[in-house]
Design a protein around this motif. Structure first.
Motif, PDB file in Angstrom:
ATOM      1  N   LYS A   1       1.931 -53.912 -16.697  1.00 12.92           N
ATOM      2  CA  LYS A   1       2.507 -54.713 -15.616  1.00 12.92           C
ATOM      3  C   LYS A   1       3.546 -55.687 -16.148  1.00 12.92           C
ATOM      4  O   LYS A   1       4.644 -55.832 -15.579  1.00 12.92           O
ATOM      5  CB  LYS A   1       1.393 -55.463 -14.886  1.00 12.92           C
ATOM      6  N   ALA A   2       3.230 -56.362 -17.242  1.00 16.46           N
ATOM      7  CA  ALA A   2       4.150 -57.357 -17.810  1.00 16.46           C
ATOM      8  C   ALA A   2       5.413 -56.702 -18.346  1.00 16.46           C
ATOM      9  O   ALA A   2       6.524 -57.219 -18.170  1.00 16.46           O
ATOM     10  CB  ALA A   2       3.442 -58.139 -18.920  1.00 16.46           C
ATOM     11  N   ILE A   3       5.276 -55.555 -18.996  1.00 15.70           N
ATOM     12  CA  ILE A   3       6.430 -54.885 -19.595  1.00 15.70           C
ATOM     13  C   ILE A   3       7.346 -54.314 -18.519  1.00 15.70           C
ATOM     14  O   ILE A   3       8.573 -54.388 -18.622  1.00 15.70           O
ATOM     15  CB  ILE A   3       5.957 -53.794 -20.574  1.00 15.70           C
TER      16      ILE A   3
ATOM     17  N   GLU B   1      18.920 -50.435 -21.826  1.00 14.97           N
ATOM     18  CA  GLU B   1      17.798 -51.057 -22.527  1.00 14.97           C
ATOM     19  C   GLU B   1      16.668 -51.374 -21.563  1.00 14.97           C
ATOM     20  O   GLU B   1      15.490 -51.129 -21.852  1.00 14.97           O
ATOM     21  CB  GLU B   1      18.260 -52.333 -23.226  1.00 14.97           C
ATOM     22  N   GLY B   2      17.023 -51.932 -20.392  1.00 13.04           N
ATOM     23  CA  GLY B   2      16.006 -52.236 -19.395  1.00 13.04           C
ATOM     24  C   GLY B   2      15.257 -50.996 -18.938  1.00 13.04           C
ATOM     25  O   GLY B   2      14.040 -51.030 -18.719  1.00 13.04           O
ATOM     26  N   MET B   3      15.959 -49.888 -18.815  1.00 13.94           N
ATOM     27  CA  MET B   3      15.319 -48.625 -18.429  1.00 13.94           C
ATOM     28  C   MET B   3      14.366 -48.144 -19.515  1.00 13.94           C
ATOM     29  O   MET B   3      13.261 -47.673 -19.232  1.00 13.94           O
ATOM     30  CB  MET B   3      16.388 -47.575 -18.146  1.00 13.94           C
TER      31      MET B   3
ATOM     32  N   ASN C   1       9.391 -46.644 -21.232  1.00 14.25           N
ATOM     33  CA  ASN C   1       8.761 -46.264 -22.488  1.00 14.25           C
ATOM     34  C   ASN C   1       8.040 -47.403 -23.189  1.00 14.25           C
ATOM     35  O   ASN C   1       7.070 -47.173 -23.912  1.00 14.25           O
ATOM     36  CB  ASN C   1       9.810 -45.665 -23.434  1.00 14.25           C
ATOM     37  N   GLY C   2       8.504 -48.633 -22.976  1.00 17.78           N
ATOM     38  CA  GLY C   2       7.914 -49.766 -23.680  1.00 17.78           C
ATOM     39  C   GLY C   2       6.442 -49.970 -23.386  1.00 17.78           C
ATOM     40  O   GLY C   2       5.685 -50.465 -24.232  1.00 17.78           O
TER      41      GLY C   2
ATOM     42  N   GLY D   1      11.216 -55.343 -18.078  1.00 13.14           N
ATOM     43  CA  GLY D   1      12.271 -54.333 -18.065  1.00 13.14           C
ATOM     44  C   GLY D   1      13.150 -54.437 -16.831  1.00 13.14           C
ATOM     45  O   GLY D   1      14.377 -54.286 -16.906  1.00 13.14           O
ATOM     46  N   LYS D   2      12.549 -54.711 -15.689  1.00  8.81           N
ATOM     47  CA  LYS D   2      13.318 -54.854 -14.452  1.00  8.81           C
ATOM     48  C   LYS D   2      14.244 -56.063 -14.517  1.00  8.81           C
ATOM     49  O   LYS D   2      15.372 -56.018 -14.016  1.00  8.81           O
ATOM     50  CB  LYS D   2      12.366 -54.968 -13.263  1.00  8.81           C
ATOM     51  N   ARG D   3      13.777 -57.143 -15.144  1.00 12.38           N
ATOM     52  CA  ARG D   3      14.640 -58.316 -15.281  1.00 12.38           C
ATOM     53  C   ARG D   3      15.841 -58.015 -16.173  1.00 12.38           C
ATOM     54  O   ARG D   3      16.951 -58.493 -15.910  1.00 12.38           O
ATOM     55  CB  ARG D   3      13.831 -59.495 -15.842  1.00 12.38           C
ATOM     56  N   VAL D   4      15.621 -57.227 -17.222  1.00 14.19           N
ATOM     57  CA  VAL D   4      16.735 -56.846 -18.097  1.00 14.19           C
ATOM     58  C   VAL D   4      17.735 -55.977 -17.336  1.00 14.19           C
ATOM     59  O   VAL D   4      18.954 -56.135 -17.482  1.00 14.19           O
ATOM     60  CB  VAL D   4      16.214 -56.111 -19.347  1.00 14.19           C
TER      61      VAL D   4
END
Length: 396
Positions: free
Chosen positions: A241-243, A155-157, A162-163, A247-250
């Protein structure tokens, strides 16, 4: 042996057509696309991406990641109970009926599926034979915990890669009544993964189920279409930047779950704790993100000098001039601009050519220019923060 595996893969792939989640994700993605276009037209009188954008994002990256996950699950011999697959699908379909697409994150759907499956097996719920696995013991639950962790990483990837594409601009009122902008991403991905299921019970109901032996035990191989939902609103920074940061935190959270899941093999029942931790941890990440954005200063707000770009229509003159979200247009054809009227008045000074002075996201000035044609978008395809929304429109 290779021919046997090929046949089982082909048969297992056919199982995806029996899972209603496979069809519902397409319907949901189409609905989100239509909903987004309707809101963008209300706020800007034009849509950014077309209504098929969400559908185009549904499969490609998820399929690629799903292949990688399938290799891992089969190579590692991760065997999960059929009950978990069934209840995960049921929970996914129920959560699709809610307005919160973020609840379709694997940390919620898979974890709840595992918890319900555990009680169903332990309490011997009277489920149909084709929905159950035979010979399930507690030793099977650590594999389910590992699967949850792997899906959170996946999911994080998806979020990171893509997000950030095609985030949707929207308008709202600040607490002081000022018109400000923000970006929203509401995305649904299809993540198909091959899973090993205890197979002896399945062979009793139909020959359609592929069954083969690993280490003397019988298993079925099925392709399960998981739905992965993601939703985020960004008001304090550039969306990309925010997304990416989110994603990295997930991903980091998923890696932590994976490390803990590896230790669960010593205490199989602790897999239920991993499922609970996945739900709590994922909800904490959502809460932290919402609080951070709520307390952040508005990035997309009116400037004393220039007009901030909040959105770009694909294939428009602005897109071809490589204007970016977050940049500020300070001059048009040599004239300073501070509002939309000034922007379009200056644009009409030279109907055949457009030259813009732009302050980029690094606070550096650059110039972009392009010839204009009759077929071009009359507003260059740039979305600005409107002075006022049309009467009767809702900002939320």
């Amino acid at each position: 042996m290779a021919e046997v595996w090929l046949v089982e893969f082909l048969k297992g792939t056919g199982k995806v057509l029996l899972n209603p989640v496979f069809y519902l994700v397409f319907l949901a993605a189409a609905f989100y696309g239509v909903q987004r276009v309707k809101r963008e037209r209300q706020h800007f009188s034009v849509r950014a991406e077309n209504a098929y954008f969400e559908l185009r994002q549904l499969v490609p990256l998820g399929l690629l990641i799903g292949i990688g996950l399938s290799v891992i699950t089969i190579t590692a011999g991760l065997v999960v109970p059929m009950e978990m697959v069934v209840f995960t699908a049921a929970i996914t379909m129920l959560l699709m009926l809610t307005p919160k697409v973020r609840w379709l994150a694997p940390a919620y759907t898979l974890s709840l599926g595992l918890l319900v499956a555990y009680f169903a097996i332990e309490q011997q719920w009277p489920l149909p034979a084709f929905l159950t696995s035979s010979g399930v013991t507690q030793s099977i639950y650590p594999a389910a915990a590992v699967l949850i962790a792997l899906m959170v990483i996946a999911e994080g990837m998806l979020i990171s890669r893509n997000g950030k594409k095609g985030t949707s601009p929207r308008l709202m009122k600040s607490r002081r009544g000022q018109q400000i902008g923000m970006h929203e991403v509401k995305r649904l991905w299809l993540l198909p993964v091959f899973l090993l299921i205890p197979g002896e019970a399945l062979t009793l109901t139909s020959d359609w189920w592929p069954v083969f032996s690993i280490g003397g035990n019988a298993y079925s191989l099925i392709l399960v279409p998981f739905a992965v939902g993601y939703q985020q609103q960004i008001q304090g920074s550039l969306p990309k930047k925010a997304i990416e940061a989110y994603g990295k935190r997930v991903i980091v959270f998923g890696i932590l779950l994976l490390l803990l899941s590896s230790a669960v093999y010593l205490y199989p029942i602790a897999a239920l704790g991993i499922a609970g931790l996945a739900i709590i941890g994922r909800e904490f990440l959502n809460y932290r993100q919402r609080v951070t954005e709520k307390n952040a200063a508005f990035f997309f707000s009116k400037r004393n000098q220039g007009l901030m770009v909040i959105g770009i229509v694909p294939d428009s003159p602005a897109d071809k001039m490589e204007l970016q979200v977050g940049e500020v247009v300070t001059k048009v054809n040599g004239f300073k601009v501070n509002d939309e009227k000034g922007f379009y008045d200056s644009l009409q000074k030279n109907a055949a050519h457009c030259k813009l002075e732009v302050l980029d996201v690094s606070n550096e000035i650059r110039f972009v220019q392009r010839a204009l044609y009759v077929t071009d978008h009359h507003e260059l395809g740039i979305l600005f923060i409107k002075d006022e929304m049309k009467r009767g429109e809702k900002a939320g």
